[in-house]
Design a protein around this motif. Sequence first.
Motif, PDB file in Angstrom:
ATOM      1  N   SER A  49     108.365  17.423  -8.869  1.00 43.21           N
ATOM      2  CA  SER A  49     108.289  16.176  -9.646  1.00 43.21           C
ATOM      3  C   SER A  49     109.279  16.179 -10.798  1.00 43.21           C
ATOM      4  O   SER A  49     109.837  15.138 -11.151  1.00 43.21           O
ATOM      5  N   VAL A  50     109.512  17.337 -11.399  1.00 41.09           N
ATOM      6  CA  VAL A  50     110.476  17.465 -12.495  1.00 41.09           C
ATOM      7  C   VAL A  50     111.897  17.387 -11.937  1.00 41.09           C
ATOM      8  O   VAL A  50     112.768  16.745 -12.518  1.00 41.09           O
ATOM      9  N   GLY A  51     112.141  18.012 -10.797  1.00 44.19           N
ATOM     10  CA  GLY A  51     113.445  17.928 -10.157  1.00 44.19           C
ATOM     11  C   GLY A  51     113.804  16.501  -9.785  1.00 44.19           C
ATOM     12  O   GLY A  51     114.961  16.088  -9.879  1.00 44.19           O
ATOM     13  N   ARG A  52     112.815  15.728  -9.405  1.00 46.31           N
ATOM     14  CA  ARG A  52     113.047  14.333  -9.038  1.00 46.31           C
ATOM     15  C   ARG A  52     113.383  13.466 -10.250  1.00 46.31           C
ATOM     16  O   ARG A  52     113.845  12.338 -10.100  1.00 46.31           O
ATOM     17  N   LEU A  53     113.145  14.003 -11.445  1.00 44.82           N
ATOM     18  CA  LEU A  53     113.577  13.327 -12.675  1.00 44.82           C
ATOM     19  C   LEU A  53     115.016  13.702 -13.036  1.00 44.82           C
ATOM     20  O   LEU A  53     115.576  13.167 -13.976  1.00 44.82           O
ATOM     21  N   GLY A  54     115.593  14.652 -12.288  1.00 41.95           N
ATOM     22  CA  GLY A  54     116.971  15.071 -12.541  1.00 41.95           C
ATOM     23  C   GLY A  54     117.090  16.267 -13.464  1.00 41.95           C
ATOM     24  O   GLY A  54     118.123  16.459 -14.092  1.00 41.95           O
ATOM     25  N   LEU A  55     116.052  17.083 -13.526  1.00 44.26           N
ATOM     26  CA  LEU A  55     116.101  18.269 -14.385  1.00 44.26           C
ATOM     27  C   LEU A  55     116.116  19.527 -13.525  1.00 44.26           C
ATOM     28  O   LEU A  55     115.210  19.750 -12.719  1.00 44.26           O
ATOM     29  N   PHE A  56     117.170  20.321 -13.699  1.00 42.82           N
ATOM     30  CA  PHE A  56     117.229  21.630 -13.058  1.00 42.82           C
ATOM     31  C   PHE A  56     116.507  22.626 -13.956  1.00 42.82           C
ATOM     32  O   PHE A  56     116.776  22.707 -15.152  1.00 42.82           O
ATOM     33  N   VAL A  57     115.593  23.388 -13.369  1.00 42.64           N
ATOM     34  CA  VAL A  57     114.823  24.399 -14.090  1.00 42.64           C
ATOM     35  C   VAL A  57     115.070  25.731 -13.397  1.00 42.64           C
ATOM     36  O   VAL A  57     115.012  25.811 -12.174  1.00 42.64           O
ATOM     37  N   GLU A  58     115.337  26.773 -14.164  1.00 41.92           N
ATOM     38  CA  GLU A  58     115.597  28.093 -13.589  1.00 41.92           C
ATOM     39  C   GLU A  58     116.718  28.005 -12.570  1.00 41.92           C
ATOM     40  O   GLU A  58     116.545  28.292 -11.389  1.00 41.92           O
ATOM     41  N   ILE A  59     117.879  27.638 -13.042  1.00 44.21           N
ATOM     42  CA  ILE A  59     119.023  27.333 -12.194  1.00 44.21           C
ATOM     43  C   ILE A  59     119.436  28.520 -11.322  1.00 44.21           C
ATOM     44  O   ILE A  59     119.696  28.372 -10.142  1.00 44.21           O
ATOM     45  N   THR A  60     119.500  29.716 -11.879  1.00 45.70           N
ATOM     46  CA  THR A  60     120.028  30.849 -11.114  1.00 45.70           C
ATOM     47  C   THR A  60     119.160  32.095 -11.143  1.00 45.70           C
ATOM     48  O   THR A  60     119.513  33.076 -10.513  1.00 45.70           O
ATOM     49  N   ALA A  61     118.063  32.099 -11.871  1.00 47.72           N
ATOM     50  CA  ALA A  61     117.325  33.350 -12.049  1.00 47.72           C
ATOM     51  C   ALA A  61     115.816  33.152 -11.921  1.00 47.72           C
ATOM     52  O   ALA A  61     115.085  33.292 -12.891  1.00 47.72           O
ATOM     53  N   PRO A  92     106.417  19.045 -25.113  1.00 46.16           N
ATOM     54  CA  PRO A  92     105.720  20.337 -25.065  1.00 46.16           C
ATOM     55  C   PRO A  92     104.414  20.172 -24.290  1.00 46.16           C
ATOM     56  O   PRO A  92     103.751  19.141 -24.378  1.00 46.16           O
ATOM     57  N   GLY A  93     104.096  21.160 -23.490  1.00 46.59           N
ATOM     58  CA  GLY A  93     102.863  21.126 -22.710  1.00 46.59           C
ATOM     59  C   GLY A  93     102.984  20.462 -21.359  1.00 46.59           C
ATOM     60  O   GLY A  93     102.040  20.503 -20.564  1.00 46.59           O
ATOM     61  N   MET A  94     104.146  19.837 -21.056  1.00 43.92           N
ATOM     62  CA  MET A  94     104.287  19.218 -19.738  1.00 43.92           C
ATOM     63  C   MET A  94     104.411  20.303 -18.670  1.00 43.92           C
ATOM     64  O   MET A  94     105.013  21.344 -18.899  1.00 43.92           O
ATOM     65  N   LYS A  95     103.815  20.075 -17.518  1.00 44.23           N
ATOM     66  CA  LYS A  95     103.931  21.022 -16.413  1.00 44.23           C
ATOM     67  C   LYS A  95     105.364  20.941 -15.900  1.00 44.23           C
ATOM     68  O   LYS A  95     105.790  19.920 -15.389  1.00 44.23           O
ATOM     69  N   ILE A  96     106.086  22.047 -16.048  1.00 48.23           N
ATOM     70  CA  ILE A  96     107.525  22.033 -15.769  1.00 48.23           C
ATOM     71  C   ILE A  96     107.922  22.928 -14.611  1.00 48.23           C
ATOM     72  O   ILE A  96     108.919  22.703 -13.954  1.00 48.23           O
ATOM     73  N   GLY A  97     107.146  23.956 -14.351  1.00 43.86           N
ATOM     74  CA  GLY A  97     107.493  24.907 -13.298  1.00 43.86           C
ATOM     75  C   GLY A  97     106.260  25.440 -12.607  1.00 43.86           C
ATOM     76  O   GLY A  97     105.131  25.141 -12.995  1.00 43.86           O
ATOM     77  N   GLN A  98     106.522  26.240 -11.584  1.00 44.99           N
ATOM     78  CA  GLN A  98     105.426  26.893 -10.880  1.00 44.99           C
ATOM     79  C   GLN A  98     105.836  28.313 -10.538  1.00 44.99           C
ATOM     80  O   GLN A  98     106.974  28.561 -10.147  1.00 44.99           O
ATOM     81  N   ILE A  99     104.898  29.225 -10.729  1.00 51.23           N
ATOM     82  CA  ILE A  99     105.143  30.631 -10.432  1.00 51.23           C
ATOM     83  C   ILE A  99     104.373  30.999  -9.172  1.00 51.23           C
ATOM     84  O   ILE A  99     103.192  30.672  -9.026  1.00 51.23           O
ATOM     85  N   MET A 100     105.086  31.660  -8.266  1.00 49.07           N
ATOM     86  CA  MET A 100     104.479  32.189  -7.054  1.00 49.07           C
ATOM     87  C   MET A 100     104.473  33.709  -7.172  1.00 49.07           C
ATOM     88  O   MET A 100     105.323  34.280  -7.857  1.00 49.07           O
ATOM     89  N   PHE A 101     103.563  34.353  -6.513  1.00 50.38           N
ATOM     90  CA  PHE A 101     103.440  35.806  -6.566  1.00 50.38           C
ATOM     91  C   PHE A 101     103.529  36.375  -5.155  1.00 50.38           C
ATOM     92  O   PHE A 101     102.840  35.915  -4.249  1.00 50.38           O
ATOM     93  N   TYR A 157     101.135  28.755  -9.380  1.00 51.82           N
ATOM     94  CA  TYR A 157     100.456  28.422 -10.630  1.00 51.82           C
ATOM     95  C   TYR A 157     101.417  27.605 -11.477  1.00 51.82           C
ATOM     96  O   TYR A 157     102.553  28.033 -11.726  1.00 51.82           O
ATOM     97  N   ASN A 158     101.009  26.421 -11.933  1.00 48.31           N
ATOM     98  CA  ASN A 158     101.850  25.585 -12.784  1.00 48.31           C
ATOM     99  C   ASN A 158     101.955  26.177 -14.188  1.00 48.31           C
ATOM    100  O   ASN A 158     100.938  26.580 -14.765  1.00 48.31           O
TER     101      ASN A 158
END
Length: 175
Positions: A96-108, A133-142, A32-33
């Motif tokens: 897509s965000v990683g390809r812009l050079g942004l690390f998200v949730e680096i270690t946790a 604000p509001g940009m799709k930045i991550g995805q959660i898996m369950f 889920y984004n």
Amino acid sequence: MILTGPEITAAAEDGRIGISPFSIDQVNPNSYNVRLGDTLLTYTSEVVDAYEPNPTEVIPLGDEGYVLQPNQLYLGHTEERVGSDVYVPLLFGRSSVGRLGLFVEITAPIGDIGFHGQWTLMLSPVRPLRVYPGMKIGQIMFFVSSGDIDLYSGKYQASEGPQASRYWHDRMATL
């Protein structure tokens, strides 16, 4: 086992997963984004001390966005409140965000069963990058858990907005 997109939708509808606000447009084949919230937090002292509360600065994100700078850690948050008393959630940056050079949730990336709230995002760019604000930045898996469940009731429960580290609470608990 990982939940598929249709199962995430069914679990959000019947309450096994809480996602608020929920949008069917943010459901992927097996995730889920989540979107970036409207506030960032940065540490303001030269040295961050793991055993002490650290001063921070709040950076509101407006419609014009904000340019993240390299060599700086930003704490953001998901717009959505996400949690489950049944499944183990994991949050990763979108490719897509990683390809812009942004690390998200680096270690946790792992969340605990029983946590419900906005997720704090650890953001670190490799070059200047404007985020919105509001940009799709991550995805959660369950993921399905196995064994007895002990629901999370820790120091970040029901988080709203970005949360600075409360690691110093751990030290206080052992003194």
